[in-house]
Design an enzyme around this catalytic site. Structure first.
Site, PDB file in Angstrom:
ATOM      1  CG  ASP A   1      -1.775   1.216   1.356  1.00 41.44           C
ATOM      2  OD1 ASP A   1      -2.726   1.330   0.573  1.00 41.44           O
ATOM      3  OD2 ASP A   1      -1.492   2.064   2.229  1.00 41.44           O
TER       4      ASP A   1
ATOM      5  CG  ASP B   1      -8.457   2.759  -2.560  1.00 44.41           C
ATOM      6  OD1 ASP B   1      -9.209   2.886  -1.570  1.00 44.41           O
ATOM      7  OD2 ASP B   1      -7.234   2.574  -2.453  1.00 44.41           O
TER       8      ASP B   1
END
Length: 560
Positions: free
Chosen positions: A199, A330
């Protein structure tokens, strides 16, 4: 490029909180993943990527980790996780976890100790800086809005957070911090995890004097990405990270990396790159560029979408493999974002899947994509959970949009679109839970759900099974994995086509995104039909065929 164990795999992203609830508390959990393993195996999934399941206050849905060695109680237990590792291994599957090491939670013990003494030894694990004339150390805007600097009560110190204030950034300049991160990663790899999705990793390198930059908005702040883009030397950290953790375990890693210059891409995913792969966000970036003005929404033209994919594919095949996505946790649902209104149907969604899954690279399917889940409109901002969506709503209001227009923008862009519970049936709460779901289900579950699509041979789900089956078919596996990408019909409006080729085979993929039928001249050769979606069911190809007629939303895969 040498062949790796992960090159020919199909990956599937699970957002655990919304996947399947096994105990009726309204939150998806590891028990739910275990119950659905055979469903995933039937789909053809090899690698399961679990979005964060660590202990967390869930300010940013698990991307704020308070204990890297613990499973969050809402998701289950370490025993269940170890059972999951064992059960996936029995099925020839792999588990990949989310690795979040740019920042942690403000509830992490290390940060609590640092906050208690901002000049003490633990402060060096984070970024503490003095303010300037009563103001923050610099003028950076966080990814979620507002300053990246949070004041430390009772002092002139601030701490840095590129995301929410509850997500303090870790100081990778500190060798003791890096050692602690590597110990944690190796602990999970030794346990049997096959790798990680990494991430926001490009953010770990900062410009250490944190200079101001010219403001890019009326708030007097500048997006923190400006500072990150000026930082140099992130490769030193990434090389060490790989050597100390991933490489000895032959782990599969996929980076969430944005804005890497093309000249640097081999360093990231080349033969000896920092990562096995990285997500191809090229179309998502193009789309977001078209929506930067929060006063209006502009769909990305098909021609630009097509051009962006072609350019990315042609460049990437020179040095490595990217991970191809239609959507993720996302991003809004691809069926709602990438398809025109007339194509937002079963055939259109099958067509979009065909275009993406057979590209060169590693296909990543996001939960619910395989049944054609869509965006979910809400009636009030209070119905949204996502911290980023709430910030975007306030930003739109400050820009002069009405509440109705700001809510419309959220309906198009919110991350919650992809986070609604998976629609398993047309029963109560979409079969996701026997309780009250943490986030309201999408009303479309009455007509879009796994149970109904299992029974319909023409469904999106069953088409995805055929599509994945074709990609993994031993007869075509070599060419569809390592074969080159070659665009065709580049100048034909609303048609996306490409060939996958090696020295023995050629596969032709053609998708008609137009509202009307098109007639296309076939490349030279004798073609046979390998796969056709609903709209192309009546299409025929013979050895003598020179052309093919494709109705609107038709997708065909031909071989020679």
């Amino acid at each position: 490029m040498g062949k790796k164990w992960w090159h020919d795999k199909i990956a599937y992203q699970i957002w655990p909180k919304s996947f399947y609830d096994s105990n009726g508390d309204g939150i998806g959990d590891l028990g739910g993943v275990l119950l659905k393993l055979d469903y995933l195996k039937k789909l053809g999934v090899d690698i399961i990527w679990l979005s964060p399941i660590y202990a967390s206050p869930l300010v940013d849905e698990g991307y704020d980790i308070s204990d890297y060695y613990a499973i969050g109680k809402q998701f289950g237990t370490m025993e269940q996780f170890e059972t999951l590792l064992a059960e996936t291994k029995k099925r020839g599957m792999y588990v990949v976890m989310d690795l979040v090491v740019n920042h942690c939670s403000s509830e992490h013990d290390l940060f609590k100790k640092a906050l208690a003494d901002p000049t003490g030894p633990y402060a060096g694990y984070f970024y503490f800086r003095k303010g300037k004339n009563g103001n923050p150390p610099s003028n950076y805007r966080s990814y979620f809005g507002g300053s990246t600097w949070e004041p430390v009560p009772g002092s002139d110190q601030y701490y840095l957070h590129l995301f929410a204030k509850e997500q303090p950034d870790l100081n990778w300049e500190n060798p003791e911090l890096r050692k602690a991160v590597y110990r944690m990663i190796n602990w999970w790899l030794d346990k049997g995890v096959a790798g990680f999705r990494i991430d926001a990793i490009i953010n770990i390198k900062k410009v250490l004097d944190f200079p101001d930059y010219p403001a890019d908005g009326p708030d007097g702040l500048v997006n923190c990405t400006t500072m990150i883009e000026h930082a140099e030397g992130v490769g030193v950290f990434l090389k060490e990270l790989k050597e100390q953790t991933f490489e000895p375990h032959q782990a599969f890693t996929v980076g969430e990396v944005f804005n890497v210059p093309e000249s640097k891409m081999p360093d990231f995913i080349g033969e000896n790159g920092y990562f096995s792969s990285m997500f191809d966000f090229s179309t998502q970036i193009k789309y977001l560029e078209s929506t930067e003005d929060c006063r209006e929404l502009k769909p990305l033209p098909f021609s630009e979408w097509k051009k962006t994919i072609i350019e990315s594919q042609l460049a990437t095949q020179n040095y490595g493999f990217k991970a191809n996505i239609i959507e993720n946790h996302d991003q809004p649902r691809g069926a709602s974002r990438w398809l025109p209104s007339y194509a937002q149907n079963t055939a259109g969604i099958q067509m979009l899947g065909t275009a993406a899954v057979l590209l060169r690279g590693i296909p990543f399917i996001y939960q619910g994509q395989e049944i054609g889940m869509r965006n979910c409109r809400r009636n009030s901002i209070d119905e949204y959970d996502d911290i980023s969506t709430k910030n975007e709503y306030e930003t739109a209001l400050r820009a002069g949009l009405s509440q109705e227009a700001a809510l419309e923008r959220c309906g198009e862009l919110s991350r919650d679109n992809a986070r609604t519970p998976v629609q398993w049936s047309s029963g109560k709460e979409a079969g996701f839970t026997t309780g009250t779901p943490w986030l309201a289900v999408n009303p479309s579950y009455k007509t879009i759900n796994v149970e109904d699509e299992e029974r319909d041979p023409q469904s999106v789900l069953n088409y995805y099974r055929h599509l994945v089956g074709l990609r993994k078919n031993p007869r075509y596996r070599e060419v569809l994995t390592w074969g080159t990408f070659e665009p065709v019909y580049e100048d034909t409006e609303n048609v996306f086509g490409y060939m996958r080729k090696n020295d023995r085979q050629c596969i032709l993929v053609v998708c008609n995104f137009a509202r009307v039928q098109v007639t296309l001249e076939l490349p030279e050769g004798s073609w046979c039909m390998l796969l056709a979606n609903n709209a192309a069911a009546a299409c025929t190809v013979t050895a003598a065929s020179k052309t093919i007629n494709l109705p609107s939303c038709a997708a065909v895969v031909l071989g020679r």
